[in-house]
Scaffold this motif. Structure first.
Motif, PDB file in Angstrom:
ATOM      1  N   ARG A  94     -65.990  21.179  -4.232  1.00 44.81           N
ATOM      2  CA  ARG A  94     -65.865  21.977  -5.455  1.00 44.81           C
ATOM      3  C   ARG A  94     -64.544  21.675  -6.152  1.00 44.81           C
ATOM      4  O   ARG A  94     -64.484  21.506  -7.368  1.00 44.81           O
ATOM      5  CB  ARG A  94     -65.962  23.460  -5.108  1.00 44.81           C
ATOM      6  CG  ARG A  94     -66.392  24.353  -6.284  1.00 44.81           C
ATOM      7  CD  ARG A  94     -66.549  25.789  -5.826  1.00 44.81           C
ATOM      8  NE  ARG A  94     -67.322  25.881  -4.607  1.00 44.81           N
ATOM      9  CZ  ARG A  94     -67.185  26.845  -3.698  1.00 44.81           C
ATOM     10  NH1 ARG A  94     -66.287  27.799  -3.891  1.00 44.81           N
ATOM     11  NH2 ARG A  94     -67.921  26.862  -2.615  1.00 44.81           N
ATOM     12  N   LEU A  95     -63.470  21.577  -5.372  1.00 39.71           N
ATOM     13  CA  LEU A  95     -62.167  21.252  -5.940  1.00 39.71           C
ATOM     14  C   LEU A  95     -62.151  19.836  -6.506  1.00 39.71           C
ATOM     15  O   LEU A  95     -61.571  19.587  -7.571  1.00 39.71           O
ATOM     16  CB  LEU A  95     -61.079  21.406  -4.880  1.00 39.71           C
ATOM     17  CG  LEU A  95     -60.787  22.823  -4.404  1.00 39.71           C
ATOM     18  CD1 LEU A  95     -59.868  22.796  -3.185  1.00 39.71           C
ATOM     19  CD2 LEU A  95     -60.163  23.659  -5.514  1.00 39.71           C
ATOM     20  N   ALA A  96     -62.773  18.905  -5.795  1.00 41.76           N
ATOM     21  CA  ALA A  96     -62.797  17.515  -6.262  1.00 41.76           C
ATOM     22  C   ALA A  96     -63.565  17.394  -7.575  1.00 41.76           C
ATOM     23  O   ALA A  96     -63.172  16.641  -8.470  1.00 41.76           O
ATOM     24  CB  ALA A  96     -63.423  16.616  -5.194  1.00 41.76           C
ATOM     25  N   LEU A  97     -64.651  18.126  -7.696  1.00 45.34           N
ATOM     26  CA  LEU A  97     -65.428  18.091  -8.939  1.00 45.34           C
ATOM     27  C   LEU A  97     -64.672  18.750 -10.081  1.00 45.34           C
ATOM     28  O   LEU A  97     -64.690  18.268 -11.222  1.00 45.34           O
ATOM     29  CB  LEU A  97     -66.778  18.771  -8.731  1.00 45.34           C
ATOM     30  CG  LEU A  97     -67.729  18.048  -7.766  1.00 45.34           C
ATOM     31  CD1 LEU A  97     -68.903  18.949  -7.405  1.00 45.34           C
ATOM     32  CD2 LEU A  97     -68.227  16.742  -8.369  1.00 45.34           C
ATOM     33  N   LEU A  98     -63.982  19.849  -9.782  1.00 39.39           N
ATOM     34  CA  LEU A  98     -63.171  20.500 -10.809  1.00 39.39           C
ATOM     35  C   LEU A  98     -62.027  19.584 -11.229  1.00 39.39           C
ATOM     36  O   LEU A  98     -61.711  19.472 -12.416  1.00 39.39           O
ATOM     37  CB  LEU A  98     -62.631  21.828 -10.287  1.00 39.39           C
ATOM     38  CG  LEU A  98     -61.778  22.643 -11.269  1.00 39.39           C
ATOM     39  CD1 LEU A  98     -62.542  22.948 -12.553  1.00 39.39           C
ATOM     40  CD2 LEU A  98     -61.304  23.936 -10.603  1.00 39.39           C
ATOM     41  N   ALA A  99     -61.407  18.912 -10.271  1.00 36.04           N
ATOM     42  CA  ALA A  99     -60.350  17.952 -10.592  1.00 36.04           C
ATOM     43  C   ALA A  99     -60.894  16.846 -11.491  1.00 36.04           C
ATOM     44  O   ALA A  99     -60.240  16.437 -12.454  1.00 36.04           O
ATOM     45  CB  ALA A  99     -59.775  17.359  -9.307  1.00 36.04           C
ATOM     46  N   SER A 100     -62.095  16.375 -11.198  1.00 33.92           N
ATOM     47  CA  SER A 100     -62.709  15.339 -12.025  1.00 33.92           C
ATOM     48  C   SER A 100     -62.882  15.831 -13.458  1.00 33.92           C
ATOM     49  O   SER A 100     -62.622  15.094 -14.416  1.00 33.92           O
ATOM     50  CB  SER A 100     -64.068  14.948 -11.423  1.00 33.92           C
ATOM     51  OG  SER A 100     -64.715  13.968 -12.201  1.00 33.92           O
ATOM     52  N   ALA A 101     -63.312  17.081 -13.608  1.00 30.38           N
ATOM     53  CA  ALA A 101     -63.479  17.652 -14.947  1.00 30.38           C
ATOM     54  C   ALA A 101     -62.146  17.771 -15.676  1.00 30.38           C
ATOM     55  O   ALA A 101     -62.093  17.691 -16.910  1.00 30.38           O
ATOM     56  CB  ALA A 101     -64.149  19.020 -14.846  1.00 30.38           C
ATOM     57  N   GLU A 102     -61.060  17.952 -14.912  1.00 31.70           N
ATOM     58  CA  GLU A 102     -59.718  18.076 -15.492  1.00 31.70           C
ATOM     59  C   GLU A 102     -59.021  16.724 -15.612  1.00 31.70           C
ATOM     60  O   GLU A 102     -57.848  16.657 -15.991  1.00 31.70           O
ATOM     61  CB  GLU A 102     -58.859  19.008 -14.616  1.00 31.70           C
ATOM     62  CG  GLU A 102     -59.391  20.426 -14.474  1.00 31.70           C
ATOM     63  CD  GLU A 102     -58.978  21.299 -15.639  1.00 31.70           C
ATOM     64  OE1 GLU A 102     -58.157  20.849 -16.455  1.00 31.70           O
ATOM     65  OE2 GLU A 102     -59.478  22.439 -15.726  1.00 31.70           O
ATOM     66  N   ASP A 103     -59.738  15.630 -15.281  1.00 31.51           N
ATOM     67  CA  ASP A 103     -59.188  14.268 -15.306  1.00 31.51           C
ATOM     68  C   ASP A 103     -58.010  14.141 -14.339  1.00 31.51           C
ATOM     69  O   ASP A 103     -57.011  13.475 -14.638  1.00 31.51           O
ATOM     70  CB  ASP A 103     -58.767  13.872 -16.724  1.00 31.51           C
ATOM     71  CG  ASP A 103     -58.757  12.356 -16.896  1.00 31.51           C
ATOM     72  OD1 ASP A 103     -59.481  11.672 -16.149  1.00 31.51           O
ATOM     73  OD2 ASP A 103     -58.015  11.857 -17.762  1.00 31.51           O
TER      74      ASP A 103
END
Length: 337
Positions: A269-278
């Protein structure tokens, strides 16, 4: 499993092909196309899925367990948790409800059962934008830029896991990062000094699972298997840690298989959120693969009674996003209806 089956094509999923109106079993098979995109240690992809009517059983494949590097199966269960999280995010996107039954603490290879429910409103704290990142998320191995993470991003990281039994530590103190980097170098040197570890790592490099061409994979396998590169790897990886804007650590009070599965869900979940935040993400597992450095990591990061489960870098970097290959869904799943 034959490495020739590895493919990049699994990343090309069209959400428009979702079988709307079909039985839940058919919808479940579609959701699994997203589950297999999850990250895993050495890209070992140690999961197996069985669709039984409206239920999806997730088990682990012991043939893809890293017996030397991951002797207690911590990373195996974290990897399974990542796949479980992808499945949940995809289900929520298509308005499919679900109930998770955790079974990892039982004495068999069944890790969890996800029972799907039709037309159920999502009730989790997962932001909707995570779904689009399922096919965009990647792992960066580059040196990160000297650019602090925005406060807003840190707050979003904390909010997105606030209902889970997993604690997130965000470490940006230079002295603390230097100390963790020293531990990383110690762990690298100890691991690479072990011929069994090098042989296992060489095998996974040689399969091409890490994204190398066939020729480079074979060359890499030979080099890793026969040469102790611990000093070089230790220097490189300690630098990656010391220069990262933030080192993130996930810890739990329990050190059970289920706690590790839940850690994997939180990490994904954190990795996907990080991806969304570039924001780029890079797991660093060696410190946690050796009991002595794992214990010392807890002391140096001040986790108290909580047990470190997963360590990773967060930061910014200019690079093209590239994906590692996956085995096709039919190679890791079965259907019984």
């Amino acid at each position: 499993m034959d490495a020739d089956e590895l493919t990049q094509s699994v990343w090309d999923i069209s959400k428009d092909e979702f079988p709307d109106g079909s039985p839940l079993g058919e919808q479940a098979k579609f959701l699994l196309h997203y589950a297999i995109l999850a990250p895993s240690s050495h890209n070992s992809q140690p999961w197996r899925f069985a669709v039984r009517d409206e239920a999806i059983e997730i088990s682990y494949d012991e043939t893809r367990w890293l017996e030397v590097a991951d002797q207690d199966k911590r990373e195996l269960f974290i990897s399974i948790g990542c796949a479980l999280e992808n499945l949940c995010i995809a289900a929520e996107h298509f308005n499919i409800g679900y109930e998770i039954t955790y079974r990892a603490d039982e004495d068999d290879d069944l890790v969890s059962t996800v029972t799907l429910e039709r037309d159920s409103e999502p009730s989790s704290n997962r932001p909707p934008e995570l779904f689009d990142e399922l096919t965009e998320r990647y792992t960066s191995h580059q040196l990160f830029e000297d650019q602090a993470l925005p406060r807003e991003a840190r707050e979003r990281f904390r909010r997105v896991i606030e209902t889970d039994d997993v604690t997130l530590y965000l470490i940006d103190d230079p002295e603390q990062k230097r100390s963790i980097g020293e531990l990383q170098a110690d762990a690298d040197e100890a691991q690479m000094a072990d011929p069994a570890y090098r042989k296992e790592l060489g095998y996974w490099v040689g399969t091409g699972a890490l994204g190398s061409s066939w020729l480079m994979a074979r060359i890499g396998q030979a080099v890793v298997s026969h040469f102790d590169l611990g000093d070089r790897e230790g220097r490189k990886n300690s630098k990656l840690i010391e220069r990262a804007p933030v080192i993130a650590l996930l810890a739990t009070h329990a050190d059970t298989p289920t706690a590790r599965v839940k850690t994997g869900q939180v990490f994904e979940r954190l990795a996907l959120l990080a991806s969304a935040e570039d924001i780029a993400v890079h797991p660093m597992s060696q410190v946690l693969e050796r009991p002595e450095t794992r214990t010392e990591l807890a002391a140096r990061t001040g986790t108290g009674e909580e047990i470190p489960q997963h360590l990773f870098r967060l930061g910014h970097v200019e690079e093209e996003r590239t994906h590692t290959p996956r085995w096709p869904l039919e190679a890791v799943s079965s259907t019984e209806q």
